[in-house]
Design a protein around this motif. Structure first.
Motif, PDB file in Angstrom:
ATOM      1  N   GLY A 101       0.779  -1.235   0.000  1.00  0.00           N
ATOM      2  CA  GLY A 101       0.000   0.000   0.000  1.00  0.00           C
ATOM      3  C   GLY A 101       0.807   1.279   0.000  1.00  0.00           C
ATOM      4  N   ASP A 102       2.093   1.193  -0.315  1.00  0.00           N
ATOM      5  CA  ASP A 102       2.911   2.399  -0.397  1.00  0.00           C
ATOM      6  C   ASP A 102       2.916   2.914  -1.831  1.00  0.00           C
ATOM      7  N   TRP A 103       2.774   4.215  -1.957  1.00  0.00           N
ATOM      8  CA  TRP A 103       2.665   4.872  -3.258  1.00  0.00           C
ATOM      9  C   TRP A 103       3.625   6.038  -3.318  1.00  0.00           C
ATOM     10  N   LYS A 104       3.947   6.456  -4.534  1.00  0.00           N
ATOM     11  CA  LYS A 104       4.811   7.616  -4.737  1.00  0.00           C
ATOM     12  C   LYS A 104       4.106   8.597  -5.655  1.00  0.00           C
ATOM     13  N   LEU A 105       4.174   9.869  -5.296  1.00  0.00           N
ATOM     14  CA  LEU A 105       3.591  10.934  -6.090  1.00  0.00           C
ATOM     15  C   LEU A 105       4.456  11.177  -7.323  1.00  0.00           C
ATOM     16  N   ARG A 106       3.816  11.329  -8.472  1.00  0.00           N
ATOM     17  CA  ARG A 106       4.542  11.582  -9.721  1.00  0.00           C
ATOM     18  C   ARG A 106       4.366  13.022 -10.181  1.00  0.00           C
ATOM     19  N   LEU A 107       4.133  13.912  -9.205  1.00  0.00           N
ATOM     20  CA  LEU A 107       4.101  15.349  -9.425  1.00  0.00           C
ATOM     21  C   LEU A 107       5.237  15.944  -8.602  1.00  0.00           C
ATOM     22  N   HIS A 108       6.029  16.786  -9.220  1.00  0.00           N
ATOM     23  CA  HIS A 108       7.172  17.388  -8.536  1.00  0.00           C
ATOM     24  C   HIS A 108       7.061  18.903  -8.641  1.00  0.00           C
ATOM     25  N   PHE A 109       7.460  19.584  -7.593  1.00  0.00           N
ATOM     26  CA  PHE A 109       7.368  21.040  -7.525  1.00  0.00           C
ATOM     27  C   PHE A 109       8.781  21.606  -7.524  1.00  0.00           C
ATOM     28  N   SER A 110       9.444  21.477  -8.663  1.00  0.00           N
ATOM     29  CA  SER A 110      10.874  21.759  -8.729  1.00  0.00           C
ATOM     30  C   SER A 110      11.262  22.879  -9.689  1.00  0.00           C
ATOM     31  N   GLU A 111      10.313  23.369 -10.477  1.00  0.00           N
ATOM     32  CA  GLU A 111      10.667  24.342 -11.508  1.00  0.00           C
ATOM     33  C   GLU A 111      10.590  25.768 -10.959  1.00  0.00           C
ATOM     34  N   ALA A 112      11.471  26.621 -11.441  1.00  0.00           N
ATOM     35  CA  ALA A 112      11.478  28.020 -11.010  1.00  0.00           C
ATOM     36  C   ALA A 112      10.169  28.688 -11.418  1.00  0.00           C
ATOM     37  N   ASP A 113       9.659  29.542 -10.550  1.00  0.00           N
ATOM     38  CA  ASP A 113       8.431  30.269 -10.867  1.00  0.00           C
ATOM     39  C   ASP A 113       8.659  31.136 -12.099  1.00  0.00           C
ATOM     40  N   GLY A 114       7.670  31.147 -12.973  1.00  0.00           N
ATOM     41  CA  GLY A 114       7.761  31.929 -14.197  1.00  0.00           C
ATOM     42  C   GLY A 114       8.433  31.198 -15.345  1.00  0.00           C
ATOM     43  N   SER A 115       8.955  29.997 -15.060  1.00  0.00           N
ATOM     44  CA  SER A 115       9.676  29.267 -16.106  1.00  0.00           C
ATOM     45  C   SER A 115       8.823  28.217 -16.789  1.00  0.00           C
ATOM     46  N   GLY A 116       7.578  28.107 -16.393  1.00  0.00           N
ATOM     47  CA  GLY A 116       6.732  27.069 -16.963  1.00  0.00           C
ATOM     48  C   GLY A 116       6.879  25.783 -16.188  1.00  0.00           C
ATOM     49  N   GLY A 117       6.699  24.696 -16.838  1.00  0.00           N
ATOM     50  CA  GLY A 117       6.791  23.388 -16.216  1.00  0.00           C
ATOM     51  C   GLY A 117       6.790  22.339 -17.306  1.00  0.00           C
ATOM     52  N   VAL A 118       6.699  21.095 -16.888  1.00  0.00           N
ATOM     53  CA  VAL A 118       6.694  19.984 -17.835  1.00  0.00           C
ATOM     54  C   VAL A 118       5.499  19.099 -17.525  1.00  0.00           C
ATOM     55  N   LEU A 119       4.569  19.032 -18.478  1.00  0.00           N
ATOM     56  CA  LEU A 119       3.468  18.087 -18.345  1.00  0.00           C
ATOM     57  C   LEU A 119       3.965  16.751 -18.871  1.00  0.00           C
ATOM     58  N   GLY A 120       4.119  15.815 -17.972  1.00  0.00           N
ATOM     59  CA  GLY A 120       4.667  14.520 -18.351  1.00  0.00           C
ATOM     60  C   GLY A 120       3.618  13.583 -18.907  1.00  0.00           C
ATOM     61  N   ALA A 121       4.070  12.401 -19.279  1.00  0.00           N
ATOM     62  CA  ALA A 121       3.173  11.393 -19.845  1.00  0.00           C
ATOM     63  C   ALA A 121       2.053  11.030 -18.875  1.00  0.00           C
ATOM     64  N   ASN A 122       2.307  11.148 -17.571  1.00  0.00           N
ATOM     65  CA  ASN A 122       1.254  10.816 -16.608  1.00  0.00           C
ATOM     66  C   ASN A 122       0.072  11.784 -16.689  1.00  0.00           C
ATOM     67  N   VAL A 123       0.299  13.026 -17.098  1.00  0.00           N
ATOM     68  CA  VAL A 123      -0.794  13.985 -17.298  1.00  0.00           C
ATOM     69  C   VAL A 123      -1.433  13.779 -18.668  1.00  0.00           C
ATOM     70  N   LEU A 124      -0.629  13.467 -19.660  1.00  0.00           N
ATOM     71  CA  LEU A 124      -1.140  13.295 -21.016  1.00  0.00           C
ATOM     72  C   LEU A 124      -1.923  11.997 -21.184  1.00  0.00           C
ATOM     73  N   LEU A 125      -1.650  11.013 -20.344  1.00  0.00           N
ATOM     74  CA  LEU A 125      -2.344   9.729 -20.406  1.00  0.00           C
ATOM     75  C   LEU A 125      -3.854   9.946 -20.312  1.00  0.00           C
ATOM     76  N   GLY A 126      -4.599   9.300 -21.181  1.00  0.00           N
ATOM     77  CA  GLY A 126      -6.050   9.459 -21.187  1.00  0.00           C
ATOM     78  C   GLY A 126      -6.518  10.630 -22.029  1.00  0.00           C
ATOM     79  N   HIS A 127      -5.604  11.195 -22.797  1.00  0.00           N
ATOM     80  CA  HIS A 127      -5.947  12.332 -23.649  1.00  0.00           C
ATOM     81  C   HIS A 127      -5.345  12.141 -25.036  1.00  0.00           C
ATOM     82  N   ASP A 128      -6.061  12.613 -26.021  1.00  0.00           N
ATOM     83  CA  ASP A 128      -5.468  12.775 -27.341  1.00  0.00           C
ATOM     84  C   ASP A 128      -4.857  14.166 -27.321  1.00  0.00           C
ATOM     85  N   VAL A 129      -3.606  14.271 -27.720  1.00  0.00           N
ATOM     86  CA  VAL A 129      -2.910  15.550 -27.709  1.00  0.00           C
ATOM     87  C   VAL A 129      -2.436  15.838 -29.121  1.00  0.00           C
ATOM     88  N   GLU A 130      -2.828  17.005 -29.625  1.00  0.00           N
ATOM     89  CA  GLU A 130      -2.385  17.420 -30.951  1.00  0.00           C
ATOM     90  C   GLU A 130      -1.471  18.623 -30.794  1.00  0.00           C
TER      91      GLU A 130
END
Length: 159
Positions: A101-130
């Motif tokens: 029952g141990d889990w790990k979060l796949r969201l990280h809060f590591s990017e500098a403010d104002g620099s954007g971020g990276v939407l990884g495959a875990n966010v894109l999963l379940g979506h068609d992305v064009e």
């Protein structure tokens, strides 16, 4: 994994605490959920609100007063009705790290403010992305991502 700006971490921490009663696990720390995969139902679905760059396409003047478009922010944020909502269910942002029952979060809060971020495959999963490079746009649509049923439908169409 998905990498977000450090500045959004306090809001995520508060929302996580309210929804789960636990502190947000950060820094790669595992957290425990009793009940196995079924326990994921007790975790919140995150909604990422992506701002629409309407200046890129003058035809994007979506009429939101008369109808609510699936995936648009109008129902939850009337001041930004053209923004896109991307839903990320728990099974896409946590991963099991043990059989007990141990889990790990796949969201990280590591990017500098104002620099954007990276939407990884875990966010894109379940979506068609064009990705429309020529017009500097990205489109999202929910999808069941069921290749077998799509391939079966194509085979049936060819008969």
């Amino acid at each position: 994994d998905t990498y977000l700006q450090r500045g959004v971490k306090p809001a995520f921490q508060a929302a996580w605490k309210e929804a789960t009663g636990q502190n947000l696990p950060v820094g790669g720390k595992a957290f425990h959920l009793d009940g196995g995969v079924g326990a994921l139902e007790n975790l919140p679905t995150f909604l990422f609100q992506l701002r629409v760059a309407s200046h890129l396409d003058p035809e994007l003047d979506i009429q939101t007063k008369d109808k609510a478009l699936t995936g648009m922010a109008a129902p939850v944020d009337p001041s930004n009705p053209k923004d896109v909502l991307v839903a990320v269910p728990p099974a896409h942002y946590v991963t099991p790290v043990s059989d007990n029952g141990d889990w790990k979060l796949r969201l990280h809060f590591s990017e500098a403010d104002g620099s954007g971020g990276v939407l990884g495959a875990n966010v894109l999963l379940g979506h068609d992305v064009e990705i429309d490079v020529d017009n500097d746009r990205i489109g999202f649509a929910e999808s069941n991502c069921d290749y077998d049923s799509l391939a079966g439908a194509e085979e049936e169409d060819q008969r």
